[in-house]
Structure formats: C-alpha cells, structure tokens
Motif scaffolding. Structure first.
Motif, PDB file in Angstrom:
ATOM      1  N   ALA A 188       0.884  -1.251  -0.043  1.00 38.16           N
ATOM      2  CA  ALA A 188      -0.058  -0.091  -0.082  1.00 38.16           C
ATOM      3  C   ALA A 188       0.862   1.211   0.021  1.00 38.16           C
ATOM      4  CB  ALA A 188      -0.909   0.108   1.279  1.00 38.16           C
ATOM      5  N   ILE A 189       0.699   2.084  -0.820  1.00 40.80           N
ATOM      6  CA  ILE A 189       1.325   3.185  -0.912  1.00 40.80           C
ATOM      7  C   ILE A 189       0.722   4.603  -0.423  1.00 40.80           C
ATOM      8  CG2 ILE A 189       2.425   2.824  -3.112  1.00 40.80           C
ATOM      9  CD1 ILE A 189       0.646   4.293  -4.700  1.00 40.80           C
ATOM     10  N   TYR A 190      -0.618   4.451   0.149  1.00 33.89           N
ATOM     11  CA  TYR A 190      -1.316   5.561   0.700  1.00 33.89           C
ATOM     12  C   TYR A 190      -1.915   5.364   1.818  1.00 33.89           C
ATOM     13  CZ  TYR A 190      -1.772   7.404  -4.225  1.00 33.89           C
ATOM     14  OH  TYR A 190      -1.455   7.785  -5.357  1.00 33.89           O
ATOM     15  N   GLY A 191      -1.487   3.993   2.594  1.00 37.38           N
ATOM     16  CA  GLY A 191      -1.987   3.658   3.956  1.00 37.38           C
ATOM     17  C   GLY A 191      -3.277   3.250   3.611  1.00 37.38           C
ATOM     18  N   PHE A 192      -4.171   3.515   4.622  1.00 40.34           N
ATOM     19  CA  PHE A 192      -5.555   2.865   4.461  1.00 40.34           C
ATOM     20  C   PHE A 192      -6.224   3.413   3.137  1.00 40.34           C
ATOM     21  CE2 PHE A 192      -4.887   2.517   9.094  1.00 40.34           C
ATOM     22  CZ  PHE A 192      -4.878   1.162   9.218  1.00 40.34           C
TER      23      PHE A 192
END
Length: 495
Positions: free
Chosen positions: A440-444
C-alpha cells in the motif's frame, strides 16, 4: 548498544522528521532502518546514466516565500530550507482522453477557470459555482480542522458540515453535466487512490485547493535529496542511526513500551517509540498478541488497506520538447467512467487510467543533457499479483507494462523510439521495499470510513506513537508532517 529516550522505527518521511524534531529538542534518539538508505518512498535508484525518482510527482503544501504553505513552514521550522532547492511547477496537470479531450490547467484559480470555460462554454455557471464551493469549503475547513475552532457547528460552518463527507462524484454531478468536464476537474482522485464515487469531497477539495493556492513543486535532486538532507541534519543534531538494521520486536510490559529487539538480536531499552512502519506492521508483526489492546485490534479489523501501484521508469535519449512532452504532469484516461477505471486496478487487465510525469519539463537539469526521464503510474491492488505463479511473474509484469506503454503512445507516440532505460515496479516490489501489507502506497483506503477524520494517530499503548501514511493520509506532505506531529506529542509527554 546504548539505551535511548526514544527509538524511531523506519527512516521514511515520518521517521526522518520525527527523528530530527526529537534530536533538535535534546531527546537522545536512535533511528533504525532495515534498508541501506533513508527515505522509504522518498528515494531514488540508478539505471545506466539515469537516477530515477521513485515516488514524488507533485509536492503539495510548499507555497512561496511570500505565501508559505504548511510544508514550507515546517521545513523552515526544522531549519531545512537552506539545505534544499525547490522547483515550482507551472501547471496543475494536463488531462487527456485520447480522441475526446485534451486540456491543461494552470496552477492558478482564474486561469484554470478560464481554460475550463473555453473548453466547455455551455457550463460556465457550473464551473464558477464549483470553484466557489471548493474555496468556501476550504476556508471553513481551515477553521474547523486546522485551527480547531472549539465552537465549530453546522450553523457557523455550514459548507464544511454539509460537504465534508459527501462523495466527490455527487458534487461533480451537482455542478457539471458533461462527463468530460467531470473527468477533467476530478482527475486528482488517483492521487487519493479512491474513485470520486467513494472519495469524500472534503479530501478532494483540500487537495485541489492546496495545489492551486500553494502550487505544485518538485525538489532539486529528487526526493532522495530531501531524505539525505533530513538525515544529515538529524545526525548533526546528535541523533544516532543504524541502517541494515530492522526491528524484530517491540517489548511491551503493563501496556507500556519498554524497549525493542533488533533483527540482530540486540535489545535496546526505551520508554518511547515512534513507528514509521505502519500500524498493521507495528501491531501484527512487532508486538506480541497478548499485548495488543482490544481497541487496536477492532480498529485494524475495521480498516481497509489502500491500493499499491505499477510504475514504469523510463530514461529517454531526447529532451522533453523533442518528444512532444510539454507538461510535467499528465493524466491519461481511457474512459470517463471512473468506477470502471478503478475496477481494473483489481485485475491484471490493461489499466484505464494512469499518470505520466516527466520531471525534466520543469527541471531541465534533472537528467543528463540531451535526455529526460519519466514515470508512468497505474494504481493496482496486490491480490491479483500475489496469485501469479512465480514462473509467470516476469511475463505478466512486462505484458502489463506493454499495455501501459501502448496507452502512452496514443498521446506521446515519439517516446516509443527514444527509450534508453526501462524498469518496472509492481505491488510486489512495493511490498518488498516498504514492508506494507499489499504494498500500500497511501496507507488505508481514503474512503469516508477510513479517512483522516476517523483516524487517530495515537496509540493506547503508552510510549508508542505512529507516523506515516497509516497514521493519517498518504502522500509526501502528510507523511512528513505526521512525523513532526508525533515527535511533538512525545516531547510534551517527556516534559
């Protein structure tokens, strides 16, 4: 190893700003990073004569010296501006749907409105109304969220309370009729990793407003220059750092942090930890299950991990102008149906929306003379990539990359004949280098349920603090600022 007042897990954006803030405050701090260089996503790598930028496309929140944004103010507060040089980008972006739409918006409200009205003259009143709404919303957002107005109510800030959690698509539908106009204005949704139908308007409005008001920027030398500068300042302030040294375990006793164990088996005593490793990694992999508070388990179980990406790194033996590349930031889509485009990110089918960034347009010195470099990015979830047999991974990766290149050639046909270096990263690449679930590059996910409004970066375990995308929002500005925020909370506790 010596015991420390605080230990930082991970030298990504949040870890670096947390470490520097703590060291400057006189806190005896150790930073541990399992990679051999600092930066996390804010880094670079070399292929041939090119040093490729890994992740930074447009830096938000900088602003100018006369009109500073929050990120510039933070870097100035950390005394970092003298060590960095920034390049202001002229345009917000170029949005292209081959054969149907091609429009470039300047990083200026009046000029962006003018360009949209020239392309869609039947929708002038809707364009004015939409921009008025975004600016009205953000003015109230500043009072409610940033200044934390203790008397914030729906009567006092009606636009904020009416639109904060409304989905972006319904707002686009409220003001615009033409699907191409909706696509042109809403294209920043891919920076959030959620289609407009699921993206809170509050998040979209803030990013659109911030890039317009504070302008998009790039960093001279790329994001690795920022990471190196932050690390050097941290060391000069007295902080210690160890690379090739990950954390195997966080030691918790009676709901309080007491230390960590490194991958090498060294135990280090500390009462305070800032984890830049992400909340999933922190709670699931680093803390023994019996010490994970029930509320943390419930929260993690209710969250959804966001998207990863496939990135093609291109080094070309010609300068941008010769290749017909005139804007640094180019969004290319094959459809006005953003939900359909988003659905392809969960498959191995050709993606229908992607970003093409050529850094040399605004920074001609970024690549060797007579050359330029670019990144092509398509959002992608990890699940279909994890299902590929090992023997077919490379075949699948390069077939997917070729699909992306074929779309690019519809807009920039001359690129085909000038590729000197090429490399491809998939969600599995991001999993390996970031250590995040699903890469994941944006977190949640930045849906209403998982948005920053409902995320609490604090931990129920005493002495544990979180920084990075999983502690709030993804992107460079939010993660950089999250580290300083976590460090200040820690400092207040120490004092």
């Amino acid at each position: 190893m010596t015991d420390y007042d605080a230990v930082i897990i991970g030298a990504g954006n949040g870890g670096l700003t947390a470490g520097l803030t703590l060291a400057r405050a006189g806190v005896k701090t150790l930073m541990l990073e399992r990679h051999n260089i600092p930066g996390g996503c804010a880094t670079s790598f070399v292929r041939g004569r090119f040093e490729f930028e890994v992740a930074l496309h447009q830096l938000s929140g900088m602003g100018t010296e006369s009109f500073p944004g929050p990120l510039r103010s933070m870097l100035k507060d950390l005394d970092m501006m003298k060590d960095l040089a920034f390049v202001q980008m002229e345009n917000l972006y170029r949005a292209v749907l081959p054969g149907q739409m091609d429009i470039t918006l300047k990083a200026d409200r009046a000029e962006a409105i003018q360009a949209l009205k020239a392309k869609f003259p039947q929708e002038t009143s809707g364009i004015d109304g939409f921009f008025d709404l975004v600016w009205a919303f953000c003015n109230q957002w500043i009072h409610v969220v940033i200044m934390k107005d203790p008397e914030a109510t729906s009567e006092k800030h009606p636009v904020y309370f009416q639109y904060a959690l409304k989905d972006t698509q319904s707002v686009l539908d409220e003001f615009f009729k033409n699907p191409l106009l909706k696509s042109a204005v809403g294209i920043y949704w891919s920076y959030m990793g959620m289609p407009p139908s699921r993206l809170p308007f509050g998040d979209f409005a803030v990013i659109f407003w911030a890039y317009t008001e504070f302008k998009p920027f790039h960093i001279k030398g790329g994001s690795q220059a920022l990471s190196n500068a932050l690390l050097n300042a941290y060391i000069q302030a007295g902080g210690d750092v160890h690379f090739n040294c990950g954390v195997k375990k966080i030691i918790v006793k009676d709901n309080r942090v007491t230390g960590i164990v490194t991958d090498q088996g060294d135990e280090i005593a500390t009462a305070n930890i800032v984890s830049n490793a992400g909340t999933y990694t922190t709670y699931v992999e680093l803390i023994d299950r019996e010490h994970i508070p029930e509320e943390s388990r419930r929260e993690l179980g209710a969250r959804t991990v966001g998207t990863s990406a496939v990135t093609i790194f291109l080094g070309m033996d010609a300068e941008p102008e010769a290749l017909g590349i005139r804007e640094a930031t180019n969004f290319i889509t094959e459809t006005t149906d953003n939900d359909l485009a988003f659905s392809t990110f969960r498959t191995l089918d050709p993606p229908m929306a992607m970003l093409f960034t050529c850094y040399d347009v605004d920074d001609p010195e970024f690549s060797p003379k007579g050359a330029c470099q670019a990144a092509i990015v398509s959002l992608a979830y990890s699940e279909p990539w994890l299902s590929i047999p090992t023997t077919r991974y490379h075949e699948t990766k390069y077939r997917y990359a070729q699909d992306m290149l074929n779309t690019l050639y519809k807009v920039f046909p001359d690129v085909r004949h000038h590729i000197e270096e090429i490399d491809v990263a998939t969600p599995l690449t991001h999993m390996r280098y970031l250590g995040h679930p699903g890469g994941a590059i944006y977190g949640f996910e930045q849906s209403a349920r998982d948005s920053e409004l409902f995320l609490d970066g604090s931990s129920p375990i005493e002495g544990l603090y979180h920084a990075g995308a999983f502690a709030g929002m993804g992107g460079f500005q939010p993660t950089l600022m999250s580290g300083q925020s976590a460090a200040r909370k820690l400092i207040r506790q120490l004092k």
